[in-house]
Design an enzyme around this catalytic site. Structure first.
Site, PDB file in Angstrom:
ATOM      1  N   PRO A 201       0.786  -1.226   0.000  1.00 30.53           N
ATOM      2  CA  PRO A 201       0.000   0.000   0.000  1.00 30.53           C
ATOM      3  C   PRO A 201       0.825   1.286   0.000  1.00 30.53           C
ATOM      4  O   PRO A 201       1.865   1.381   0.656  1.00 30.53           O
ATOM      5  CB  PRO A 201      -0.821  -0.090   1.295  1.00 30.53           C
ATOM      6  CG  PRO A 201      -0.127  -1.097   2.130  1.00 30.53           C
ATOM      7  CD  PRO A 201       0.514  -2.063   1.181  1.00 30.53           C
ATOM      8  N   ASN A 202       0.314   2.241  -0.763  1.00 38.62           N
ATOM      9  CA  ASN A 202       0.843   3.613  -0.861  1.00 38.62           C
ATOM     10  C   ASN A 202       2.140   3.719  -1.661  1.00 38.62           C
ATOM     11  O   ASN A 202       2.614   4.833  -1.907  1.00 38.62           O
ATOM     12  CB  ASN A 202       1.033   4.242   0.545  1.00 38.62           C
ATOM     13  CG  ASN A 202      -0.271   4.333   1.296  1.00 38.62           C
ATOM     14  OD1 ASN A 202      -1.251   4.863   0.771  1.00 38.62           O
ATOM     15  ND2 ASN A 202      -0.332   3.796   2.495  1.00 38.62           N
TER      16      ASN A 202
ATOM     17  N   ARG B 187       4.412  11.034  -2.280  1.00 39.09           N
ATOM     18  CA  ARG B 187       4.402  10.635  -0.880  1.00 39.09           C
ATOM     19  C   ARG B 187       5.740  10.909  -0.180  1.00 39.09           C
ATOM     20  O   ARG B 187       6.766  10.354  -0.582  1.00 39.09           O
ATOM     21  CB  ARG B 187       4.149   9.120  -0.899  1.00 39.09           C
ATOM     22  CG  ARG B 187       4.162   8.487   0.415  1.00 39.09           C
ATOM     23  CD  ARG B 187       4.187   6.980   0.286  1.00 39.09           C
ATOM     24  NE  ARG B 187       4.037   6.435   1.604  1.00 39.09           N
ATOM     25  CZ  ARG B 187       4.358   5.224   1.939  1.00 39.09           C
ATOM     26  NH1 ARG B 187       4.843   4.378   1.048  1.00 39.09           N
ATOM     27  NH2 ARG B 187       4.194   4.823   3.160  1.00 39.09           N
TER      28      ARG B 187
ATOM     29  N   TYR C  51      11.023   8.842   0.830  1.00 38.60           N
ATOM     30  CA  TYR C  51      10.931   7.819  -0.216  1.00 38.60           C
ATOM     31  C   TYR C  51      11.487   8.251  -1.575  1.00 38.60           C
ATOM     32  O   TYR C  51      11.501   7.450  -2.500  1.00 38.60           O
ATOM     33  CB  TYR C  51       9.475   7.366  -0.364  1.00 38.60           C
ATOM     34  CG  TYR C  51       8.917   6.758   0.912  1.00 38.60           C
ATOM     35  CD1 TYR C  51       9.435   5.564   1.413  1.00 38.60           C
ATOM     36  CD2 TYR C  51       7.901   7.385   1.630  1.00 38.60           C
ATOM     37  CE1 TYR C  51       8.949   5.005   2.596  1.00 38.60           C
ATOM     38  CE2 TYR C  51       7.408   6.832   2.813  1.00 38.60           C
ATOM     39  CZ  TYR C  51       7.941   5.652   3.287  1.00 38.60           C
ATOM     40  OH  TYR C  51       7.464   5.092   4.451  1.00 38.60           O
TER      41      TYR C  51
ATOM     42  N   ASN D 141       7.892  -5.778  -1.049  1.00 40.09           N
ATOM     43  CA  ASN D 141       7.893  -4.644  -0.132  1.00 40.09           C
ATOM     44  C   ASN D 141       6.453  -4.546   0.378  1.00 40.09           C
ATOM     45  O   ASN D 141       5.593  -3.992  -0.302  1.00 40.09           O
ATOM     46  CB  ASN D 141       8.308  -3.346  -0.830  1.00 40.09           C
ATOM     47  CG  ASN D 141       8.345  -2.171   0.144  1.00 40.09           C
ATOM     48  OD1 ASN D 141       7.839  -2.263   1.263  1.00 40.09           O
ATOM     49  ND2 ASN D 141       8.940  -1.070  -0.293  1.00 40.09           N
TER      50      ASN D 141
ATOM     51  N   ALA E 194       3.237  -0.794   4.692  1.00 42.49           N
ATOM     52  CA  ALA E 194       2.720  -0.741   6.072  1.00 42.49           C
ATOM     53  C   ALA E 194       2.325  -2.126   6.597  1.00 42.49           C
ATOM     54  O   ALA E 194       2.384  -2.371   7.809  1.00 42.49           O
ATOM     55  CB  ALA E 194       1.529   0.202   6.151  1.00 42.49           C
TER      56      ALA E 194
ATOM     57  N   GLU F 157      12.719  -9.596   1.268  1.00 45.64           N
ATOM     58  CA  GLU F 157      11.953  -8.423   1.701  1.00 45.64           C
ATOM     59  C   GLU F 157      12.755  -7.157   1.396  1.00 45.64           C
ATOM     60  O   GLU F 157      13.957  -7.114   1.668  1.00 45.64           O
ATOM     61  CB  GLU F 157      11.715  -8.557   3.209  1.00 45.64           C
ATOM     62  CG  GLU F 157      11.037  -7.386   3.868  1.00 45.64           C
ATOM     63  CD  GLU F 157      10.974  -7.558   5.404  1.00 45.64           C
ATOM     64  OE1 GLU F 157      11.610  -8.498   5.946  1.00 45.64           O
ATOM     65  OE2 GLU F 157      10.293  -6.744   6.042  1.00 45.64           O
TER      66      GLU F 157
ATOM     67  N   HIS G 186      12.721  -2.750   1.615  1.00 48.15           N
ATOM     68  CA  HIS G 186      12.134  -1.466   2.023  1.00 48.15           C
ATOM     69  C   HIS G 186      12.994  -0.348   1.466  1.00 48.15           C
ATOM     70  O   HIS G 186      14.228  -0.426   1.550  1.00 48.15           O
ATOM     71  CB  HIS G 186      12.080  -1.339   3.550  1.00 48.15           C
ATOM     72  CG  HIS G 186      11.240  -2.409   4.171  1.00 48.15           C
ATOM     73  ND1 HIS G 186       9.866  -2.364   4.166  1.00 48.15           N
ATOM     74  CD2 HIS G 186      11.587  -3.584   4.753  1.00 48.15           C
ATOM     75  CE1 HIS G 186       9.409  -3.456   4.738  1.00 48.15           C
ATOM     76  NE2 HIS G 186      10.419  -4.223   5.097  1.00 48.15           N
TER      77      HIS G 186
ATOM     78  N   ARG H  21      13.763   4.452  11.977  1.00 42.88           N
ATOM     79  CA  ARG H  21      12.582   5.327  12.003  1.00 42.88           C
ATOM     80  C   ARG H  21      11.787   5.102  13.301  1.00 42.88           C
ATOM     81  O   ARG H  21      12.365   4.778  14.323  1.00 42.88           O
ATOM     82  CB  ARG H  21      11.756   5.066  10.737  1.00 42.88           C
ATOM     83  CG  ARG H  21      12.543   5.407   9.454  1.00 42.88           C
ATOM     84  CD  ARG H  21      11.717   5.169   8.217  1.00 42.88           C
ATOM     85  NE  ARG H  21      10.523   6.004   8.206  1.00 42.88           N
ATOM     86  CZ  ARG H  21       9.523   5.831   7.347  1.00 42.88           C
ATOM     87  NH1 ARG H  21       9.585   4.873   6.435  1.00 42.88           N
ATOM     88  NH2 ARG H  21       8.465   6.626   7.391  1.00 42.88           N
TER      89      ARG H  21
HETATM   90  C1  DQA Z   1       8.303   0.976   3.538  1.00 41.57           C
HETATM   91  C2  DQA Z   1       8.465   1.222   5.048  1.00 41.57           C
HETATM   92  C3  DQA Z   1       7.155   1.016   5.773  1.00 41.57           C
HETATM   93  O1  DQA Z   1       7.306   1.249   7.173  1.00 41.57           O
HETATM   94  C4  DQA Z   1       6.112   1.981   5.246  1.00 41.57           C
HETATM   95  O2  DQA Z   1       4.864   1.754   5.869  1.00 41.57           O
HETATM   96  C5  DQA Z   1       5.985   1.949   3.770  1.00 41.57           C
HETATM   97  C6  DQA Z   1       7.188   1.812   2.951  1.00 41.57           C
HETATM   98  C7  DQA Z   1       9.585   1.305   2.765  1.00 41.57           C
HETATM   99  O3  DQA Z   1       9.672   0.910   1.606  1.00 41.57           O
HETATM  100  O4  DQA Z   1      10.474   1.986   3.288  1.00 41.57           O
HETATM  101  O5  DQA Z   1       4.911   2.144   3.229  1.00 41.57           O
HETATM  102  O6  DQA Z   1       8.032  -0.401   3.341  1.00 41.57           O
END
Ligand code: DQA
Length: 139
Positions: free
Chosen positions: A9-10, A17, A22, A73, A76, A97, A99, A106
């Site tokens: 998501p997002n 964003r 990011y 990835n 959240a 995985e 990120h 963080r």
């Molecule tokens: C994320 C890190 C997560 O904590 C966050 O909720 C994201 C992006 C990252 O790619 O850094 O949406 O996965």
């Protein structure tokens, strides 16, 4: 190898964003980067993005017997989703995985990852390059 790359998501809001965290590049640029990296490394890659936990569970289930590896990835859902962890355990497909940000540097709640319990490797804080490193893991 046949690899499935899942973005949660997002991540479709990249560029808009929180660019300080990011980056300024958009999601289409990330997908183009993943596709070209996969081509260079000789992988056949399928890209999937969803804002919905159940859809991510569905795509993981449908990967069974089809894909050799998963790069995910979970965004959240990293920090909340037992369902995604269970789906990855169910299919038993080697998973890396990724990120974009360094989740260990963080907020406290980002330090815990359900997916890390099953992932062969977790790569964080390298931006787009993290996806390339994940693809290299399978090379
Ligand atoms: C994320 C890190 C997560 O904590 C966050 O909720 C994201 C992006 C990252 O790619 O850094 O949406 O996965």
């Amino acid at each position: 190898m046949k690899l499935l790359v899942i973005n949660g998501p997002n991540l479709n809001m990249l560029g808009i964003r929180e660019p300080d965290i990011y980056g300024k590049q958009d999601f289409a640029s990330l997908e183009a980067y993943i596709r070209s990296s996969a081509e260079e490394l000789g992988h056949a890659v399928t890209l999937f993005q969803s804002n919905h936990e159940g859809e991510i569970v569905d795509i993981i289930q449908s990967a069974y017997g089809v894909f050799d590896g998963i790069v995910i990835n979970p965004a959240a859902y990293t920090h909340t989703s037992v369902a995604i962890l269970d789906a990855l355990k169910a299919v038993g497909i080697p998973t890396v995985e990724v990120h974009l940000s360094d989740i260990n540097e963080r907020e406290e709640f980002r330090k815990f990852s359900y997916v890390s319990m099953v992932a062969k490797k977790t790569i964080c804080g390298l931006g787009f390059e993290g996806y390339r490193k994940a693809l290299e893991y399978f090379a």
